[in-house]
Design an enzyme around this catalytic site. Sequence first.
Site, PDB file in Angstrom:
ATOM      1  N   HIS A 148      -4.643  -0.148   7.936  1.00  0.00           N
ATOM      2  CA  HIS A 148      -3.320  -0.080   7.296  1.00  0.00           C
ATOM      3  C   HIS A 148      -2.928   1.375   7.044  1.00  0.00           C
ATOM      4  CE1 HIS A 148      -0.189  -1.546   4.358  1.00  0.00           C
ATOM      5  NE2 HIS A 148      -0.366  -0.316   3.914  1.00  0.00           N
ATOM      6  N   GLU A 149      -3.824   2.131   6.424  1.00  0.00           N
ATOM      7  CA  GLU A 149      -3.514   3.517   6.103  1.00  0.00           C
ATOM      8  C   GLU A 149      -3.426   4.381   7.363  1.00  0.00           C
ATOM      9  OE1 GLU A 149      -2.518   4.524   3.254  1.00  0.00           O
ATOM     10  OE2 GLU A 149      -2.913   2.601   2.296  1.00  0.00           O
ATOM     11  N   HIS A 165      -0.037   4.073   8.996  1.00  0.00           N
ATOM     12  CA  HIS A 165       1.003   4.907   8.380  1.00  0.00           C
ATOM     13  C   HIS A 165       0.966   6.322   8.966  1.00  0.00           C
ATOM     14  CE1 HIS A 165       2.402   2.070   5.480  1.00  0.00           C
ATOM     15  NE2 HIS A 165       1.314   2.061   4.734  1.00  0.00           N
TER      16      HIS A 165
END
Length: 223
Positions: free
Chosen positions: A24-25, A28
């Site tokens: 997820h990170e 980004h």
Amino acid sequence: METLNHLQWLAVLALPVLFAITVHEAAHGWMASRLGDRTAWMLGRVTLNPLRHIDPIGTLLVPALTFVLVGFLFGWAKPVPVVYRNLRRPRRDMALVALAGPGANLLMALGWGLVIEFGLWLGPETAWAALPLVYMGAAGVLINVFLMVLNLFPLLPLDGGRVLNALLPPSLALWFARLEPFGLILLLALLVTGVLGAILLPLVADTVALLPGARVVMELFFV
């Protein structure tokens, strides 16, 4: 299916949680680098190395405590730095950077659903391998769908808040952004009062129902 105790569930959840947060990170940071801001890339945050993303309290301690005490996973990772002015079209691009994280969770949920189906295909003859795959796959589906739905909640500093902020007219966006310092407090209040669960869980269940392995996930977590 066999019921697991808390320690067994923690063992099953560990890998899916780690991947869910890490990818997820990283997503980004990857999207930000594609849109003109290489800050996260230069800081080594566009990586699948979980050590780059883990917050000892938010990623390890808080999720373990909330799961053991209330049966509810809640936590966070170190936020990926994004320099707004480096983006080519800042307002639009911030929304795309925000959506990259939940999008990665959706793809991982699909992948874990296929892991469930593979475990079921192996059958009882190889239960020693099939059962761990099924349980871990079910945990992976639930965690990633939950993280996706939670992060799309329209409240800063969540990803959904970033998207809403980008869609609002500039004057309203400025007012909305001023609420960010209080966002986590409000989120925790919604969690403790049960309001957050009442909003999110039906959305999570409806999303899970569309994915591979949905029957197993529903049986383990929603029945």
